[in-house]
Every structure is written in C-alpha cells, then in structure tokens.
Design an enzyme around this catalytic site. Structure first.
Site, PDB file in Angstrom:
ATOM      1  N   LYS A  61       0.830  -1.208   0.000  1.00  0.00           N
ATOM      2  CA  LYS A  61       0.000   0.000   0.000  1.00  0.00           C
ATOM      3  C   LYS A  61       0.862   1.255   0.000  1.00  0.00           C
ATOM      4  O   LYS A  61       0.499   2.261  -0.617  1.00  0.00           O
ATOM      5  CB  LYS A  61      -0.941  -0.015   1.207  1.00  0.00           C
ATOM      6  N   HIS A 111       1.491  -6.548  17.650  1.00  0.00           N
ATOM      7  CA  HIS A 111       0.375  -7.490  17.756  1.00  0.00           C
ATOM      8  C   HIS A 111      -0.103  -7.569  19.194  1.00  0.00           C
ATOM      9  O   HIS A 111       0.596  -7.208  20.141  1.00  0.00           O
ATOM     10  CB  HIS A 111       0.749  -8.878  17.228  1.00  0.00           C
TER      11      HIS A 111
END
Length: 126
Positions: A61, A111
């Site tokens: 992206k 995470h």
C-alpha cells in the site's frame, strides 16, 4: 526526501493460524527463505507470521500499487540486531522502487492476542 505514500494493514492472528494448519504451501508462496528461517527461530508463532504478512500488505500500500506486477515474496521483512523490522525488495518490486526513486521503506509491526498490525512508509528522493 519525500514520502511517496503510507500503508497500514491489520490481520486476525487466528486466520493465519488456520492457514498454516490447512495450507502447507502458504509459507513458501508468501515468504522468502530468510523470512521462513526467521519464523523457525521464533518457533513458527502465528503472531510473528501474521505480523510479517501485515507488513507485506502495508508495504504494498505504501508503494501505491498493491500487489500488482510483483509477488509477496518480492518483499522481505527481516529484523536488524535490535529486532527492528527491515524491508528488502527483489525482482519486479526492486525495479519499481528504482523507477520511483525509493530510498527506503520503513515498517513497524505490532500485535496483541487477536490481531497483528503493521504500517509502512515509502521514502523517495526528490
């Protein structure tokens, strides 16, 4: 220096865990040998693999193309001596980076129990 673009991705760790259990070719299709060696050193933890997967999506992206005209394994996300993620590019993506005057692709990975997230920034020469 300028920023070409930024990218972010989030993925459910359980999704990667399920893929690892049901698709033995997943690692070889998506990751480089060096990344797989890194995963092995970390005990093939799903959260580590999910973080790298999210990083690859974020990088795609930040280039502005998504995964077009190159493969996931043309993006390699390793760690330096301090554990900081470092991005290397190969094949068609390497050429795209040359064409776009890319100096560096920075990435950050995190995470929690359920999700892995990564963001990327592509820095170019003016």
């Amino acid at each position: 220096m300028n920023i070409l673009d930024i990218g972010v991705d989030i993925i459910e760790i359980e999704r990667i865990r399920n893929i690892l259990e049901n698709n033995p070719r997943f690692l070889d299709k998506i990751f480089t040998k060096n990344e797989i060696d890194y995963f092995k050193s970390k005990g093939f933890k799903a959260e580590t693999i999910a973080g790298n997967f999210a990083a690859k999506e974020a990088v795609s992206k930040s280039i502005g193309t998504g995964i077009r005209n190159y493969n996931f394994n043309d993006i390699e996300v390793l760690r330096n001596d301090l554990g900081k993620p470092v991005v290397k590019t190969y094949n068609n993506l390497r050429q795209i980076c040359i064409d776009y005057n890319v100096l560096e692709i920075k990435v950050s990975i995190s995470h929690c129990k359920e999700y892995a997230v990564a963001n990327a920034m592509t820095i170019i020469k003016e």
